[in-house]
Design an enzyme around this catalytic site. Structure first.
Site, PDB file in Angstrom:
ATOM      1  N   THR A 180       0.880  -1.125   0.034  1.00 54.66           N
ATOM      2  CA  THR A 180      -0.075  -0.098  -0.013  1.00 54.66           C
ATOM      3  C   THR A 180       1.030   1.410   0.146  1.00 54.66           C
ATOM      4  OG1 THR A 180      -0.168   0.108   2.459  1.00 54.66           O
ATOM      5  CG2 THR A 180      -1.789  -0.925   1.276  1.00 54.66           C
ATOM      6  N   GLU A 325      -5.871  -3.777  -0.724  1.00 59.27           N
ATOM      7  CA  GLU A 325      -6.283  -5.224  -0.104  1.00 59.27           C
ATOM      8  C   GLU A 325      -7.548  -5.924  -0.631  1.00 59.27           C
ATOM      9  OE1 GLU A 325      -4.909  -1.927   2.972  1.00 59.27           O
ATOM     10  OE2 GLU A 325      -5.891  -1.987   0.976  1.00 59.27           O
ATOM     11  N   LYS A 435     -15.697  16.230  11.642  1.00 61.90           N
ATOM     12  CA  LYS A 435     -16.809  16.400  12.375  1.00 61.90           C
ATOM     13  C   LYS A 435     -17.019  17.971  13.237  1.00 61.90           C
ATOM     14  CE  LYS A 435     -19.343  13.515  15.614  1.00 61.90           C
ATOM     15  NZ  LYS A 435     -19.194  12.351  16.436  1.00 61.90           N
ATOM     16  N   TRP A 440     -21.142  15.208  10.860  1.00 67.79           N
ATOM     17  CA  TRP A 440     -20.174  14.993   9.845  1.00 67.79           C
ATOM     18  C   TRP A 440     -20.285  15.678   8.771  1.00 67.79           C
ATOM     19  CZ3 TRP A 440     -16.723  12.321  11.860  1.00 67.79           C
ATOM     20  CH2 TRP A 440     -16.595  11.331  13.060  1.00 67.79           C
TER      21      TRP A 440
END
Length: 547
Positions: A180, A325, A435, A440
């Site tokens: 990654t 992944e 937030k 959110w």
């Protein structure tokens, strides 16, 4: 039923037997190179013998430091069918990260493109497991360097036998691995089995997935060193589709020229390249008429880009989602048959979503209490995945494996919403979600709305501290060159009125020259957070700016 192992040998042999006359094309160092799948098969067998002659055994890691081209495709198949493990190195990583992943994987051989030799030269003395370097070029010549006893790819192939005796492999044997791209901490290794790559190829080729066919001419602009080039080299080889590779250091004009000259029907890459090529298409310099679809991944495509390609070029943008992944294809955004009555605006909104789960996988979306959220298109939660091509661990990394994998599920770290039809929309990475006052705010949605402004080239939104609201959004905006000096902060704020909830409107807009990017073209928000970390709201204790 037969006990039949799913291995990449079947992918290679099907291409050779059924599609021997189909072509693979590369923009090579000295011009256009083209050959058939029959030629490809013979060279791949020679390459497998080269690996054997170099002492590569089952399970050994063989690395590539290379661009997208036919030689890289030969390695994509020769390494795993010989029993070794293909390890694609991200050529855009910092030297210290390359050193880490080469040593962590214990690579024995590195195949390197001739123009990338200086990069390998700079780190070779820090690679204790490296036994051999093979330089790839369109000639037998090796450029002068300080590499220790480098070998010529083309010379090795010429000297090797054209017949290779394939070993018996299990579908559970490792075939490839990729790390990654980490913006913080060390990169994490993911190992792909033969079984995972074959099953992923099945799913990716389905009509409601990437809809790949033998008749397609496919150009993966997404790098072959990143998440298996989204699986396209394996799928296209299996199906016998014509493959077009952009070669070393391709620019926007090169991409347009290749698509025009070779009648590419499907291309794949991150939004950056499609935003860069659009002005060239729009100007009439190149002809995009062969394209039926562009697969967009890596990050969300701005709505304005989707509209421009569809309305002005008659080219569809297909949103897809995946991760290193996940091998990687997980979600694809195609409308269902019962959605024929949608308005144009509704179709564009659907196109901007990451899409439906592809067959073969399971997902769930959980809130902060780890309970599943309702599919109402509004409630946010973390996307969890499991299935036969989803990783179960990180390579030799138990601590981060424990953090990311829980009770048989991969915790993606992506915060999403799911509508009543099951379409997933990525709101943010968990670390990038804002937030504010208990609400959110999706930085991705806010970025895409800002990028709909005709003067805006790019926008990235980050959180900045606020004494009352905890966090507030700050927008970093790059203007198109022709609008520089003509658009101010209030113009951006006025544009957002009525398009986003009032609490989402940024407290501050910063005009910058360019947005920093990761090695695979995604916005590098950590760098922006570092740059603007001292900026706090000037309206301490007051309400957010709401226009």
């Amino acid at each position: 039923m037969m006990a039949y192992d799913l291995t990449l040998r079947a992918v290679l042999e099907r291409a050779a037997k059924l599609f021997s006359k189909k072509e693979i094309i590369t923009r090579d160092y000295s011009g256009t190179f083209r050959y058939t799948y029959s030629d490809f098969y013979k060279r791949t067998q020679r390459l497998a013998n080269v690996l054997k002659n170099l002492g590569i055994k089952k399970g050994d890691r063989v690395a590539t430091l290379a661009w997208n081209h036919h030689r890289h495709l030969e390695l994509y198949l020769a390494v795993p069918v010989s029993g070794a493990v293909l390890h694609t190195l991200n050529l855009r990583l910092a030297p210290e990260q390359l050193i880490y992943i080469i040593n962590h994987a214990a690579d024995k051989v590195i195949f390197v493109d001739k123009d990338l030799v200086p990069l390998l030269e700079s780190i070779q003395d820090q690679l204790p497991t490296l036994e051999c370097v093979v330089v790839m070029s369109d000639t037998n010549e090796i450029p002068p360097s300080t590499l220790k006893n480098p070998l010529s790819y083309e010379t090795l192939l010429t000297e090797a036998s054209e017949y290779f005796e394939f070993p018996d492999l299990s579908e559970w044997d490792p075939a490839a691995m990729c790390y990654t791209t980490a913006t913080t901490g060390k990169p994490k290794g993911v190992v792909y089995t033969h079984r995972a790559l074959v099953l992923h190829s099945f799913a990716a080729s389905l009509p409601d997935s990437l809809n790949l066919q033998e008749s397609d001419v496919v150009m993966p602009f997404v790098p072959m060193f990143h998440a298996n080039a989204w699986g396209l080299p394996f799928v296209c080889t299996w199906l016998g589709a014509t493959q077009v590779f952009p070669g070393a250091r391709p620019q926007a004009a090169d991409v347009c020229q290749l698509i025009q000259d070779h009648k590419v029907t499907l291309a794949a890459g991150v939004p950056t390249i499609w935003m860069a090529t659009y002005p060239l298409w729009e100007s009439g310099e190149y002809d995009p008429s062969s394209l039926r679809e562009i697969v967009n991944g890596g990050s969300a495509a701005p709505m304005s880009m989707i509209k421009n390609y569809q309305e002005k070029l008659s080219v569809s943008i297909l949103h897809a989602y995946g991760m290193t992944e996940t091998t990687p294809v997980v979600l694809v955004s195609r409308p269902k048959s019962n959605m024929g009555g949608m308005t144009a605006a509704e179709k564009y909104q659907l196109s901007a979503r990451q899409g439906l789960l592809v067959p073969g996988l399971e997902m769930k979306v959980v809130g902060e209490d780890d309970e599943e959220i309702p599919w109402n298109g509004k409630t946010m939660g973390e996307l969890l995945l499991r299935g036969p091509w989803i990783a179960k661990e990180y390579y030799k990394d138990p601590i981060r494996t424990q953090e990311a994998f829980s009770n048989g599920w991969l915790r993606t770290g992506d915060i999403v919403t799911v509508n009543s039809e099951g379409y997933v929309s990525v709101a943010d990475r968990s670390k990038d979600l804002i937030k504010s006052g208990g609400e959110w705010i999706s930085s991705l949605d806010l970025e895409n709305t800002i990028m709909d402004h005709p003067a805006v080239l790019e926008a990235a939104v980050i959180a900045i501290p606020h004494p009352k609201w905890v966090e507030r959004p700050l927008a970093c905006v790059v203007l198109k060159q022709e609008y520089e000096g003509q658009v101010n902060v209030q113009d951006i704020l006025d544009f957002l009125k009525g398009k986003t909830p009032k609490i989402w409107v940024p407290d501050r807009v910063e005009f910058i020259d360019a947005i920093p990017r990761t090695s695979v073209g995604k916005f590098y928000k950590a760098a922006l957070r570092t740059r603007f970390t001292e900026i706090a709201s000037t309206k301490e204790g007051s309400d957010p700016i709401v226009g």
